[in-house]
Design an enzyme around this catalytic site. Structure first.
Site, mmCIF file in Angstrom:
data_model
loop_
_atom_site.group_PDB
_atom_site.id
_atom_site.type_symbol
_atom_site.label_atom_id
_atom_site.label_comp_id
_atom_site.label_asym_id
_atom_site.label_seq_id
_atom_site.Cartn_x
_atom_site.Cartn_y
_atom_site.Cartn_z
ATOM 1 N N ASP A 1 -0.160 -5.171 10.174
ATOM 2 C CA ASP A 1 -1.436 -4.238 9.575
ATOM 3 C C ASP A 1 -2.601 -5.078 9.097
ATOM 4 O OD1 ASP A 1 -3.198 -2.664 8.146
ATOM 5 O OD2 ASP A 1 -1.666 -1.705 6.861
ATOM 6 N N LYS B 1 -13.036 -1.348 6.968
ATOM 7 C CA LYS B 1 -13.403 -2.298 5.858
ATOM 8 C C LYS B 1 -14.362 -3.364 6.293
ATOM 9 C CE LYS B 1 -9.942 -0.217 3.789
ATOM 10 N NZ LYS B 1 -10.134 0.364 2.269
ATOM 11 N N TRP C 1 0.861 -1.201 -0.002
ATOM 12 C CA TRP C 1 0.035 0.179 -0.042
ATOM 13 C C TRP C 1 1.030 1.074 0.041
ATOM 14 C CZ3 TRP C 1 -2.064 2.464 5.147
ATOM 15 C CH2 TRP C 1 -3.158 3.435 4.711
#
Ligand code: LMR
Length: 444
Positions: free
Chosen positions: A250, A292, A164
């Protein structure tokens, strides 16, 4: 030339008793360069301006339903209703504590470490080994982690290549000076042997005594969507532990791999497996988000928890005190509403089961999108469900092809060729796949 140098000058007025005396002073602002647009969110701005009625947004990782809508999960909508009807919860707009809401903390820790890691987690909670703060989603957790680690532990970090794009940005802006990339992926394949060899070659020769930290994507790797198998994770974590590296997990997509929120915490479970790795001497850092998996994107709800070693007295409290000081200096305290919603979903059994169903339904749709694309384009790897997970698929389209898709067909992917699958549905899948075919044909 003259004009150019004058444009670097700002006029400054000084009052001299009777009149303003104007002098010219050089402005340091002229040294500020233009930053590049954000690799993900910057493209959404271009998409919004595009007038093509067939345009498709496959950029940002936001879940959309089969009708192309970003909808509120039923569990979350019910929690919101409860909050609306509760006069006190609804009207309390005062500050949260610096480290966040206590109830949110309790239920999030239980969710992550009791439900997620039933074997080794409860003892960590009972022994007071988990430092915790509520954060501004996963990004906030990473930023606070970076500030803490760079202040006291290390400024060296390993980030997967690719990753990312914001990972590098976050660590660079928060004190990390030595940023290395490990080889994660090449041409549709994970390159784990190469990755581990790189760590062995470089980290094992590092005699500085300063630990190397490493970012690991817990599941649904962003941007490739390709995760190691569980067996491969064991091999990876063995090496990371042996090299005394500091893991930063993460976990932004928990639940989106298998549809089962608990199953998807397997990397955390593995790292906490006491029979394998007794302890992480410099802590294990879990940056977690409900953006999310609860669809709470804009509410910025997440957490940082640090699993501390058992041998240092009071280290949990000491780290929490430092985290609070960092947060106070950055944004004072986190916002309240989203954490109230998340806390309700986590603490009410009915809502929690509904949430589990919501996540299952989301993942089933994402898998059906993969199948629709595979059927039309003959792409086999997109339906390799054993290792291809989550919202993203890495198309391997090159930047030129991504540009054609955008300019000629108004189909927006991120420049690295990442496709956010939830933007695809039955109404636009043919247009998408025909556009991809035409692009590949054109570039041939
Ligand atoms: C993404 O990668 O699309 C998401 O994580 C959103 C973001 O903040 O970039």
């Amino acid at each position: 030339m003259m004009q150019r140098s004058l444009s670097h000058i700002v006029r400054k007025s000084i009052y001299c008793g009777r009149y303003f005396h104007t002098t010219a002073v050089r402005s340091t602002l002229t040294q500020v360069p233009m930053a590049p647009p954000d690799g993900v969110l910057g493209l959404v701005e271009n998409y919004n301006m595009d007038e093509n009625p067939n345009k498709i947004n496959l950029t940002v990782g936001v879940y959309k339903d089969g009708w192309g809508q970003v909808t509120t999960f039923p569990s979350v909508a019910q929690a919101q209703k409860i909050i609306d009807m509760d006069g006190q919860m609804n009207t309390d707009l005062s500050y949260l504590p610096i480290s966040g809401c206590e109830d949110f903390k309790k239920h999030t820790i239980d969710f992550l470490y009791r439900d997620g890691c039933p074997h080794d987690g409860p003892a960590l909670i009972d022994e007071g080994r988990i430092s915790f703060v509520q954060t501004l989603s996963g990004t906030g957790a990473l930023a606070v982690t970076a500030k803490l680690i760079s202040s006291f532990i290390s400024t060296k970090i390993w980030i997967p290549k690719p990753s990312w794009p914001n990972h590098t940005n976050i660590f660079k802006k928060n004190g990390f000076t030595d940023i290395y990339n490990y080889s994660y992926y090449s041409e549709g394949q994970l390159t784990i042997d190469k990755w581990l060899q790189e760590l062995r070659d470089i980290v094992s020769k590092d005699k500085s005594g300063i630990p190397n930290t490493i970012v690991l994507h817990a599941c649904c790797h962003n941007p490739t969507g390709l995760d190691p198998t569980r067996k491969q994770w064991e091999q990876i974590i063995d090496v990371i532990h042996e090299l005394k590296m500091v893991p930063i997990i993460d976990m932004a997509y928990q639940g989106l791999e298998s549809g089962n929120l608990i199953d998807d915490a397997y990397l955390l479970r593995l790292c906490l497996d006491k029979s394998r790795y007794r302890t992480w001497p410099n802590g294990l850092y879990l940056c977690q988000s409900f953006a999310k998996n609860m669809g709470l994107y804009g509410e910025r709800v997440g957490s940082l928890s640090i699993v501390t070693p058992d041998s240092i007295p009071k280290i949990k409290e000491i780290l929490e005190s430092q985290l609070k000081q960092i947060i106070r200096s950055m944004y004072s305290s986190p916002p309240g509403y989203g954490s109230r919603v998340a806390k309700l979903v986590l603490s009410n059994d009915k809502l929690k089961y509904q949430w589990y169903d919501d996540v299952r339904a989301m993942v089933a749709r994402l898998k059906s999108v993969r199948t629709m694309i595979s059927e039309r384009l003959g792409w086999e790897d997109i339906i390799n469900f054993e290792q291809q997970h989550g919202m993203f698929y890495y198309t391997n389209l090159n930047p030129g092809q991504v540009k054609i898709l955008r300019d000629d067909f108004s189909v927006y992917l991120t420049n690295d060729g990442r496709m956010s699958l939830s933007g695809v549905n039955k109404s636009n899948v043919d247009y998408l796949c025909n556009s991809i075919k035409a692009t590949l044909h054109k570039m041939h």
